[in-house]
Scaffold this active site. Structure first.
Site, PDB file in Angstrom:
ATOM      1  N   HIS A 289       0.833  -1.202   0.000  1.00 12.55           N
ATOM      2  CA  HIS A 289       0.000   0.000   0.000  1.00 12.55           C
ATOM      3  C   HIS A 289       0.874   1.261   0.000  1.00 12.55           C
ATOM      4  O   HIS A 289       0.591   2.231  -0.708  1.00 12.55           O
ATOM      5  CB  HIS A 289      -0.897   0.037   1.246  1.00 12.55           C
ATOM      6  CG  HIS A 289      -1.859  -1.101   1.357  1.00 12.55           C
ATOM      7  ND1 HIS A 289      -1.735  -2.075   2.315  1.00 12.55           N
ATOM      8  CD2 HIS A 289      -2.962  -1.417   0.630  1.00 12.55           C
ATOM      9  CE1 HIS A 289      -2.728  -2.931   2.184  1.00 12.55           C
ATOM     10  NE2 HIS A 289      -3.480  -2.571   1.166  1.00 12.55           N
TER      11      HIS A 289
ATOM     12  N   SER B 264      -2.373  -8.252   3.462  1.00  8.35           N
ATOM     13  CA  SER B 264      -2.901  -8.068   4.817  1.00  8.35           C
ATOM     14  C   SER B 264      -3.214  -9.407   5.472  1.00  8.35           C
ATOM     15  O   SER B 264      -3.189  -9.526   6.696  1.00  8.35           O
ATOM     16  CB  SER B 264      -4.170  -7.205   4.769  1.00  8.35           C
ATOM     17  OG  SER B 264      -3.875  -5.934   4.228  1.00  8.35           O
TER      18      SER B 264
END
Length: 271
Positions: free
Chosen positions: A32, A182
């Protein structure tokens, strides 16, 4: 940096600005961050959304336990120079029991990820379109790790005549080669070792493709390398996600999906 939860308030703040937008579900990692840094370098204003979208999760998937680290995510965004975090709640984004829906393409939305997670891309495209309409970005940034998602978002932008430039970000990997996700927090150390065989199989495929173009031959060698608990698919497609039998130079993607323990992982390599 401002944190805003109301879509209409955000729209007022962003009106007539050159905007780089990074949509996320939080639990931010280096993947990210690479997109955020790219957005920061290329735009006047940077917006990051943090919203775990319920409509893209199937029954029995990890919606309730999906990692949530808002305080840490906010700090990461602040340090990276983000101007706005958009962190709506579900009622902000889905406020009607009889919504106007968007559907994924009948073929490309229901192969590979769409086959194993039917309806998933309907939810992805629905929330991305909502976010685009709220933020009205000049450019939006997505990682190549979710290659099929990226392809469908680009198709949506084209089909619906959205005035947004989609910027692709390279897959960011841990030093071991494991693609950052994640969901990696679900993996034990032993499971991480198994998961490494995914990137190893993809690297092997890329090396083999320099001489061997037959996808079935390459696939058989990849299977020998994989140590994961369940292989859902090994697929070979071109950049438009048409299945291919032979590697096409500068126009091929090799994808893997499967389970390590109870954790589902995906990865790919662009050839």
């Amino acid at each position: 940096m401002k944190i805003i939860t109301n879509p209409y308030e955000l729209q007022k703040e962003l009106k007539n600005k050159n905007i780089g937008f990074v949509p996320t579900m939080g639990a931010l990692h280096e993947g990210h961050l690479s997109l955020i840094k790219k957005a920061r370098a290329e735009n006047e204003v940077v917006v990051v959304s943090i919203f775990v979208n319920p409509t893209q999760f199937l029954a029995g998937e990890d919606l309730d336990k999906y990692p949530k680290k808002f305080e840490a995510d906010s700090k990461i965004c602040e340090l990276a120079g983000v101007d706005y975090i958009f962190a709506p709640n579900i009622d902000n984004m889905y406020n009607d029991n009889d919504e106007v829906l968007i559907k994924a393409p009948k073929i490309k939305g229901f192969i590979l990820e769409g086959h194993f997670r039917p309806g998933h891309f309907d939810g992805v495209l629905q929330i991305v379109l909502k976010l685009f309409n709220i933020v009205k970005p000049t450019r939006a940034y997505f990682g190549k790790k979710d290659a099929q998602q990226l392809s469908l978002i680009k198709q949506m932008v084209k089909n619906l005549f959205l005035d947004i430039e989609i910027i692709e970000g390279e897959t960011i990997r841990e030093k071991s080669g494991l693609a950052m996700s994640s969901r990696n927090v679900y993996l034990s150390e032993n499971e991480k070792e198994k998961a490494l065989s995914i990137s190893k199989a993809l690297k092997l495929a890329a090396k083999l493709s320099l001489k061997e173009k037959n996808c079935e031959v390459i696939k058989k060698e990849m299977i020998k390398t994989l140590e994961i608990d369940e292989i859902q698919y090994i697929a070979f497609v071109d950049r438009e996600f048409n299945f291919i039998d032979e590697i096409k130079e500068n126009n091929s993607i090799i994808l893997i999906a499967g389970f390590v323990g109870k954790t589902r992982l995906i990865d790919n390599i662009f050839i």
